[in-house]
Design a protein around this motif. Structure first.
Motif, mmCIF file in Angstrom:
data_model
loop_
_atom_site.group_PDB
_atom_site.id
_atom_site.type_symbol
_atom_site.label_atom_id
_atom_site.label_comp_id
_atom_site.label_asym_id
_atom_site.label_seq_id
_atom_site.Cartn_x
_atom_site.Cartn_y
_atom_site.Cartn_z
ATOM 1 N N CYS A 43 9.375 8.076 2.056
ATOM 2 C CA CYS A 43 9.136 8.338 0.630
ATOM 3 C C CYS A 43 9.151 9.850 0.384
ATOM 4 C CB CYS A 43 7.794 7.742 0.233
ATOM 5 S SG CYS A 43 7.184 8.286 -1.361
ATOM 6 N N LYS B 207 7.948 11.566 -2.069
ATOM 7 C CA LYS B 207 6.670 12.106 -2.549
ATOM 8 C C LYS B 207 5.664 12.223 -1.402
ATOM 9 C CE LYS B 207 6.943 10.841 -7.398
ATOM 10 N NZ LYS B 207 6.551 9.799 -8.370
ATOM 11 N N CYS B 208 5.701 11.260 -0.490
ATOM 12 C CA CYS B 208 4.832 11.363 0.686
ATOM 13 C C CYS B 208 5.243 12.572 1.538
ATOM 14 C CB CYS B 208 4.930 10.110 1.550
ATOM 15 S SG CYS B 208 4.120 8.677 0.840
ATOM 16 N N CYS C 247 1.370 9.766 -0.744
ATOM 17 C CA CYS C 247 1.369 10.188 -2.140
ATOM 18 C C CYS C 247 0.506 9.202 -2.938
ATOM 19 C CB CYS C 247 2.799 10.239 -2.686
ATOM 20 S SG CYS C 247 3.559 8.624 -2.919
ATOM 21 N N CYS D 183 1.949 5.518 -3.159
ATOM 22 C CA CYS D 183 1.870 4.761 -1.908
ATOM 23 C C CYS D 183 0.411 4.496 -1.542
ATOM 24 C CB CYS D 183 2.566 5.510 -0.783
ATOM 25 S SG CYS D 183 4.348 5.653 -1.029
HETATM 26 ZN ZN LIG Z 1 4.898 7.822 -1.068
#
Ligand SMILES: [Zn+2]
Length: 181
Positions: A90, A92-93, A170, A173
């Motif tokens: 991911c 954003k993670c 994030c 998640c």
């Molecule tokens: Zn994420």
């Protein structure tokens, strides 16, 4: 001395770290972000001889911009050398785990704290409606510059402290409470 110039009445600590040094054999090692470094240190050195508060403030502004730019460049360099293992699926993670602000806070917490003074000065001067500089910590901007180019001089020659970056989820998640390892 009035309130306008109170926070300009200091002398920055001298920086004597070098930007060039001997490498292997005839090679010369050049500090990373050498253009930003040179620009920042030139302004740093002219601050004390500024003839009035405007000149001093413009030196401080250049110190803030050039130091911040070098800082960002160095954090990106560190980021580009981190091997994701396992890869973070991911985006954003990846940002919450390995974003440059995360890297800075983890490896260089004092740099992260001092950077706020540079951000405040730049933000203040970039908005023409803002008047007066009494609330700005100008010395903090010079401490930021000193901390990067003097106290972390080795970083500019590529020496990075060891650290690990534990996977941080994030918001999305984390909320899903799924295992996105
Ligand atoms: Zn994420």
């Amino acid at each position: 001395m009035d309130a306008t110039t109170d926070n300009l009445a200091f002398s920055p600590k001298p920086i004597d770290a070098v930007g060039l040094r001997a490498g292997e054999g005839p090679a010369v090692q050049v500090a990373m972000a050498i253009v930003q470094r040179t620009t920042a240190l030139r302004a740093y050195d002219t601050f004390s001889s500024g003839r009035d508060w405007m000149e001093k403030l413009s030196s401080a502004y250049v110190v803030a911009l050039a130091t911040r730019s070098a800082d960002t460049y160095l954090m990106r360099q560190i980021q580009s050398c981190i091997v994701e293992d396992p890869a973070i699926p991911c985006a954003k993670c990846r940002e919450t785990t390995l974003g440059i602000n995360v890297i800075r806070s983890r490896l260089f917490p004092e740099l992260a704290a001092l950077r706020k003074y540079a951000n405040a000065l730049i933000h203040h001067l970039d908005h023409p409606k803002n008047r007066g500089i009494a609330q700005l910590n100008i010395q903090g901007v010079f401490d930021y510059c000193y901390h990067l180019f003097q106290e972390n001089a080795e970083l500019l020659f590529g020496r990075v402290p060891e650290s690990s970056f534990p996977h941080t989820k994030c918001k999305e998640c984390g909320a899903k409470d799924t295992d996105c390892q």
